[in-house]
Write a protein that holds these residues in place. Structure first.
Motif, PDB file in Angstrom:
ATOM      1  N   GLU A   1      13.208  -7.186  13.218  1.00 51.76           N
ATOM      2  CA  GLU A   1      11.992  -8.003  13.150  1.00 51.76           C
ATOM      3  C   GLU A   1      11.128  -7.774  14.391  1.00 51.76           C
ATOM      4  O   GLU A   1       9.907  -7.692  14.291  1.00 51.76           O
ATOM      5  CB  GLU A   1      12.343  -9.484  13.038  1.00 51.76           C
ATOM      6  CG  GLU A   1      12.860  -9.876  11.673  1.00 51.76           C
ATOM      7  CD  GLU A   1      13.358 -11.317  11.631  1.00 51.76           C
ATOM      8  OE1 GLU A   1      12.971 -12.125  12.505  1.00 51.76           O
ATOM      9  OE2 GLU A   1      14.122 -11.626  10.708  1.00 51.76           O
ATOM     10  N   ILE A   2      11.758  -7.672  15.558  1.00 52.69           N
ATOM     11  CA  ILE A   2      11.011  -7.405  16.790  1.00 52.69           C
ATOM     12  C   ILE A   2      10.302  -6.063  16.669  1.00 52.69           C
ATOM     13  O   ILE A   2       9.123  -5.942  16.992  1.00 52.69           O
ATOM     14  CB  ILE A   2      11.938  -7.429  18.022  1.00 52.69           C
ATOM     15  CG1 ILE A   2      12.434  -8.851  18.275  1.00 52.69           C
ATOM     16  CG2 ILE A   2      11.212  -6.885  19.264  1.00 52.69           C
ATOM     17  CD1 ILE A   2      13.550  -8.951  19.309  1.00 52.69           C
ATOM     18  N   ALA A   3      11.025  -5.049  16.174  1.00 53.34           N
ATOM     19  CA  ALA A   3      10.429  -3.716  16.003  1.00 53.34           C
ATOM     20  C   ALA A   3       9.246  -3.775  15.038  1.00 53.34           C
ATOM     21  O   ALA A   3       8.191  -3.191  15.306  1.00 53.34           O
ATOM     22  CB  ALA A   3      11.474  -2.720  15.514  1.00 53.34           C
ATOM     23  N   GLU A   4       9.400  -4.503  13.929  1.00 51.78           N
ATOM     24  CA  GLU A   4       8.307  -4.617  12.949  1.00 51.78           C
ATOM     25  C   GLU A   4       7.104  -5.331  13.559  1.00 51.78           C
ATOM     26  O   GLU A   4       5.958  -4.937  13.341  1.00 51.78           O
ATOM     27  CB  GLU A   4       8.799  -5.358  11.703  1.00 51.78           C
ATOM     28  CG  GLU A   4       9.753  -4.540  10.857  1.00 51.78           C
ATOM     29  CD  GLU A   4      10.433  -5.361   9.767  1.00 51.78           C
ATOM     30  OE1 GLU A   4       9.953  -6.486   9.471  1.00 51.78           O
ATOM     31  OE2 GLU A   4      11.438  -4.893   9.227  1.00 51.78           O
ATOM     32  N   ASP A   5       7.361  -6.389  14.329  1.00 54.76           N
ATOM     33  CA  ASP A   5       6.271  -7.115  14.991  1.00 54.76           C
ATOM     34  C   ASP A   5       5.550  -6.221  15.991  1.00 54.76           C
ATOM     35  O   ASP A   5       4.322  -6.261  16.109  1.00 54.76           O
ATOM     36  CB  ASP A   5       6.805  -8.361  15.716  1.00 54.76           C
ATOM     37  CG  ASP A   5       7.242  -9.460  14.750  1.00 54.76           C
ATOM     38  OD1 ASP A   5       6.929  -9.357  13.539  1.00 54.76           O
ATOM     39  OD2 ASP A   5       7.902 -10.406  15.209  1.00 54.76           O
TER      40      ASP A   5
END
Length: 153
Positions: free
Chosen positions: A72-76
């Motif tokens: 999720e951090i990578a996607e954000d």
């Protein structure tokens, strides 16, 4: 018969062709990304934004969905970078790629710089007090002496 040599990077000639910058969503890493983007634009280099996903076996043991959280951090981060790039398109055009690696930040950035054939590495200064004692990722990269390293405050 000609001898074959391993590819050696040509430094100090026309400037960097690939600039790796470590991003993790922190303010220093985003400042480092902005600095590296300007450098990449001026040099006509490829900007390789690298997020190193931590591997936390202990967290997983307690039922924390570590992989999902770091994904999720990578996607954000990708969404934020795309949005930022779109805002300045036409004014500043920078070729960029986003990569994720797994591991601790130092090892992940070293692996990224090697695999992406980086000519320079840019990182944000650490905000963690403990790094003054054991050394930050930036200090370890500088000591490795394999690439020019820029530390952005």
């Amino acid at each position: 018969m000609m001898e074959q040599h391993a590819h050696q990077f040509e430094r100090g000639t026309d400037g960097p062709k690939v600039i790796v910058v470590g991003v993790d969503g922190s303010d220093p890493s985003l400042r480092a990304a902005a600095y590296a983007a300007g450098l990449a634009r001026r040099q006509g280099a490829l900007l390789a934004l690298v997020y190193v996903q931590p591997m936390m076996a202990a967290g997983a043991a307690f039922g924390v969905p570590v992989a999902e959280t770091t994904d999720e951090i990578a996607e954000d981060l990708v969404a934020y970078i795309r949005e930022s790039a779109e805002r300045v398109r036409g004014i500043y055009d920078v070729r960029w790629e986003f990569h994720t690696f797994r591991g601790d930040p130092y090892s992940g950035l070293v692996k990224a710089a090697c695999e992406l054939r980086a000519d320079a590495v840019v990182v944000g200064a650490s905000e963690q007090a403990g790094h003054r004692i054991i050394g930050s990722v930036a200090v370890r990269l500088v000591k490795a002496g394999r690439w020019p390293v820029t530390v952005v405050p």
